[in-house]
Design a protein around this motif. Structure first.
Motif, PDB file in Angstrom:
ATOM      1  N   GLY A 229      54.723  43.351  14.799  1.00  0.00           N
ATOM      2  CA  GLY A 229      55.348  42.373  15.695  1.00  0.00           C
ATOM      3  C   GLY A 229      54.901  42.551  17.136  1.00  0.00           C
ATOM      4  N   LEU A 230      54.784  43.798  17.579  1.00  0.00           N
ATOM      5  CA  LEU A 230      54.320  44.075  18.944  1.00  0.00           C
ATOM      6  C   LEU A 230      52.871  43.627  19.129  1.00  0.00           C
ATOM      7  N   LEU A 231      52.042  43.859  18.115  1.00  0.00           N
ATOM      8  CA  LEU A 231      50.649  43.416  18.174  1.00  0.00           C
ATOM      9  C   LEU A 231      50.585  41.891  18.280  1.00  0.00           C
TER      10      LEU A 231
ATOM     11  N   ALA B 144      53.028  39.851  19.380  1.00  0.00           N
ATOM     12  CA  ALA B 144      53.624  39.419  20.644  1.00  0.00           C
ATOM     13  C   ALA B 144      52.724  39.685  21.846  1.00  0.00           C
ATOM     14  N   SER B 145      51.863  40.695  21.742  1.00  0.00           N
ATOM     15  CA  SER B 145      50.987  41.028  22.870  1.00  0.00           C
ATOM     16  C   SER B 145      49.865  40.012  23.044  1.00  0.00           C
ATOM     17  N   GLY B 146      49.629  39.182  22.032  1.00  0.00           N
ATOM     18  CA  GLY B 146      48.661  38.088  22.140  1.00  0.00           C
ATOM     19  C   GLY B 146      47.268  38.538  22.515  1.00  0.00           C
ATOM     20  N   ASP B 147      46.641  37.760  23.390  1.00  0.00           N
ATOM     21  CA  ASP B 147      45.262  38.020  23.797  1.00  0.00           C
ATOM     22  C   ASP B 147      45.111  39.316  24.589  1.00  0.00           C
ATOM     23  N   GLU B 148      46.165  39.731  25.270  1.00  0.00           N
ATOM     24  CA  GLU B 148      46.085  40.948  26.086  1.00  0.00           C
ATOM     25  C   GLU B 148      46.030  42.196  25.221  1.00  0.00           C
ATOM     26  N   GLY B 149      46.619  42.126  24.021  1.00  0.00           N
ATOM     27  CA  GLY B 149      46.633  43.271  23.139  1.00  0.00           C
ATOM     28  C   GLY B 149      47.560  44.361  23.636  1.00  0.00           C
ATOM     29  N   ILE B 150      47.536  45.491  22.949  1.00  0.00           N
ATOM     30  CA  ILE B 150      48.415  46.597  23.285  1.00  0.00           C
ATOM     31  C   ILE B 150      47.679  47.913  23.022  1.00  0.00           C
ATOM     32  N   THR B 151      47.935  48.914  23.820  1.00  0.00           N
ATOM     33  CA  THR B 151      47.268  50.207  23.639  1.00  0.00           C
ATOM     34  C   THR B 151      48.141  51.133  22.790  1.00  0.00           C
ATOM     35  N   LYS B 152      47.513  52.164  22.240  1.00  0.00           N
ATOM     36  CA  LYS B 152      48.263  53.156  21.476  1.00  0.00           C
ATOM     37  C   LYS B 152      49.270  53.873  22.375  1.00  0.00           C
TER      38      LYS B 152
ATOM     39  N   GLY C 246      44.532  37.202   5.942  1.00  0.00           N
ATOM     40  CA  GLY C 246      43.721  36.376   6.827  1.00  0.00           C
ATOM     41  C   GLY C 246      43.580  36.926   8.230  1.00  0.00           C
ATOM     42  N   ILE C 247      44.244  38.043   8.482  1.00  0.00           N
ATOM     43  CA  ILE C 247      44.235  38.655   9.809  1.00  0.00           C
ATOM     44  C   ILE C 247      43.657  40.052   9.683  1.00  0.00           C
ATOM     45  N   THR C 248      43.073  40.518  10.758  1.00  0.00           N
ATOM     46  CA  THR C 248      42.575  41.883  10.788  1.00  0.00           C
ATOM     47  C   THR C 248      42.965  42.527  12.113  1.00  0.00           C
ATOM     48  N   LEU C 249      42.906  43.835  12.145  1.00  0.00           N
ATOM     49  CA  LEU C 249      43.221  44.585  13.355  1.00  0.00           C
ATOM     50  C   LEU C 249      41.914  45.009  14.007  1.00  0.00           C
ATOM     51  N   MET C 250      41.763  44.651  15.260  1.00  0.00           N
ATOM     52  CA  MET C 250      40.543  44.973  15.990  1.00  0.00           C
ATOM     53  C   MET C 250      40.902  45.872  17.173  1.00  0.00           C
ATOM     54  N   GLN C 251      40.029  46.819  17.452  1.00  0.00           N
ATOM     55  CA  GLN C 251      40.217  47.665  18.629  1.00  0.00           C
ATOM     56  C   GLN C 251      39.023  47.492  19.540  1.00  0.00           C
ATOM     57  N   SER C 252      39.286  47.069  20.761  1.00  0.00           N
ATOM     58  CA  SER C 252      38.253  46.907  21.774  1.00  0.00           C
ATOM     59  C   SER C 252      38.582  47.872  22.899  1.00  0.00           C
ATOM     60  N   LYS C 253      37.714  48.875  23.052  1.00  0.00           N
ATOM     61  CA  LYS C 253      37.974  49.979  23.977  1.00  0.00           C
ATOM     62  C   LYS C 253      39.281  50.634  23.543  1.00  0.00           C
TER      63      LYS C 253
ATOM     64  N   VAL D 283      42.267  48.992  23.524  1.00  0.00           N
ATOM     65  CA  VAL D 283      43.259  47.942  23.285  1.00  0.00           C
ATOM     66  C   VAL D 283      43.172  47.426  21.845  1.00  0.00           C
ATOM     67  N   LEU D 284      44.320  47.333  21.189  1.00  0.00           N
ATOM     68  CA  LEU D 284      44.423  46.822  19.825  1.00  0.00           C
ATOM     69  C   LEU D 284      44.808  45.347  19.861  1.00  0.00           C
ATOM     70  N   HIS D 285      44.175  44.557  18.987  1.00  0.00           N
ATOM     71  CA  HIS D 285      44.445  43.118  18.899  1.00  0.00           C
ATOM     72  C   HIS D 285      44.570  42.720  17.440  1.00  0.00           C
ATOM     73  N   LEU D 286      45.405  41.719  17.174  1.00  0.00           N
ATOM     74  CA  LEU D 286      45.356  41.044  15.889  1.00  0.00           C
ATOM     75  C   LEU D 286      44.375  39.893  16.051  1.00  0.00           C
ATOM     76  N   THR D 287      43.524  39.696  15.080  1.00  0.00           N
ATOM     77  CA  THR D 287      42.542  38.629  15.167  1.00  0.00           C
ATOM     78  C   THR D 287      42.260  38.078  13.772  1.00  0.00           C
ATOM     79  N   THR D 288      41.657  36.909  13.721  1.00  0.00           N
ATOM     80  CA  THR D 288      41.295  36.312  12.440  1.00  0.00           C
ATOM     81  C   THR D 288      40.040  36.983  11.905  1.00  0.00           C
ATOM     82  N   LYS D 289      39.837  36.863  10.604  1.00  0.00           N
ATOM     83  CA  LYS D 289      38.675  37.494   9.982  1.00  0.00           C
ATOM     84  C   LYS D 289      37.435  36.631  10.202  1.00  0.00           C
ATOM     85  N   PRO D 290      36.323  37.249  10.611  1.00  0.00           N
ATOM     86  CA  PRO D 290      35.091  36.501  10.883  1.00  0.00           C
ATOM     87  C   PRO D 290      34.585  35.724   9.669  1.00  0.00           C
ATOM     88  N   GLU D 291      34.809  36.232   8.478  1.00  0.00           N
ATOM     89  CA  GLU D 291      34.297  35.550   7.280  1.00  0.00           C
ATOM     90  C   GLU D 291      35.005  34.221   7.002  1.00  0.00           C
ATOM     91  N   HIS D 292      36.094  33.945   7.730  1.00  0.00           N
ATOM     92  CA  HIS D 292      36.794  32.670   7.562  1.00  0.00           C
ATOM     93  C   HIS D 292      36.499  31.700   8.712  1.00  0.00           C
TER      94      HIS D 292
END
Length: 196
Positions: free
Chosen positions: A12-14, A16-24, A55-62, A64-73
């Motif tokens: 839920g936190l992931l 709610a954090s939207g595009d900004e994401g959330i850190t560990k 249909g969703i995956t967890l991505m880490q950029s630097k 910051v953690l984000h929920l994002t859609t899967k590239p194969e879709h």
């Protein structure tokens, strides 16, 4: 609390954090858990999302953690973007639009100060629907984008220019702009929804 409940809260936190994401580190502080437990929760969530039926995956950029859609879709997401939408504007988007109309040019941070809540998504929705546009950059730290209403905004509301907006009452406080502007937009709400 069970680990499954912490996983649900983290998901839920992931979201709610939207595009900004959330850190560990933010998760550690919010959930009041140690780094090892947070890593375990994140690993479990990542594992859950790796299954084909998700249909969703967890991505880490630097950091910051984000929920994002899967590239194969991605071809399906492109179809969604290319399909005309009949979606209505949310109350948050209408509030943000009213504030922008009366206070333009205005930054996202200034919109948030008036509304008292984050406004990333409503602003993105208004940009996607071409009701607002970037009209410049504010002088100062970070040179934030300033937004104003677009020509499409004028067309939707049958206005020749922004000067045709009804004036706000004399002596109105900035915090009351949202409420007063909502009164104006209320009569156009159905018209806007029909066109969208």
């Amino acid at each position: 609390m069970e680990i499954t409940e912490y996983k649900a809260i983290t998901e839920g936190l992931l979201f709610a954090s939207g595009d900004e994401g959330i850190t560990k580190k933010q998760l550690e502080r919010i959930l009041e858990l140690d780094k090892k437990t947070i890593d375990h929760i994140i690993d479990e969530i990542r594992y859950d999302y790796e299954h084909i039926e998700r249909g969703i995956t967890l991505m880490q950029s630097k950091e910051v953690l984000h929920l994002t859609t899967k590239p194969e879709h991605s071809n399906y997401y492109q179809k969604l973007i290319d399909t005309p939408q009949n979606s209505k504007l949310s109350q948050a988007a209408l509030e943000s639009l009213a504030i922008i109309a009366y206070q333009q040019p205005i930054t996202r941070t200034e919109i948030e100060e008036i509304r008292g809540v984050k406004s990333d998504r409503p602003v993105q929705t208004l940009i996607a629907k071409s009701l607002i546009e970037e009209v410049g950059r504010k002088n100062g730290i970070g040179r934030p984008m300033m937004f104003g209403t677009s020509t499409d905004f004028l067309i939707y509301f049958g206005l020749k220019s922004i000067e045709e907006l009804p004036p706000l009452p004399e002596g109105i406080e900035e915090s009351d702009v949202e409420q007063e502007a909502d009164l104006f937009f209320e009569k156009f709400k159905d018209q806007l929804h029909e066109k969208n």
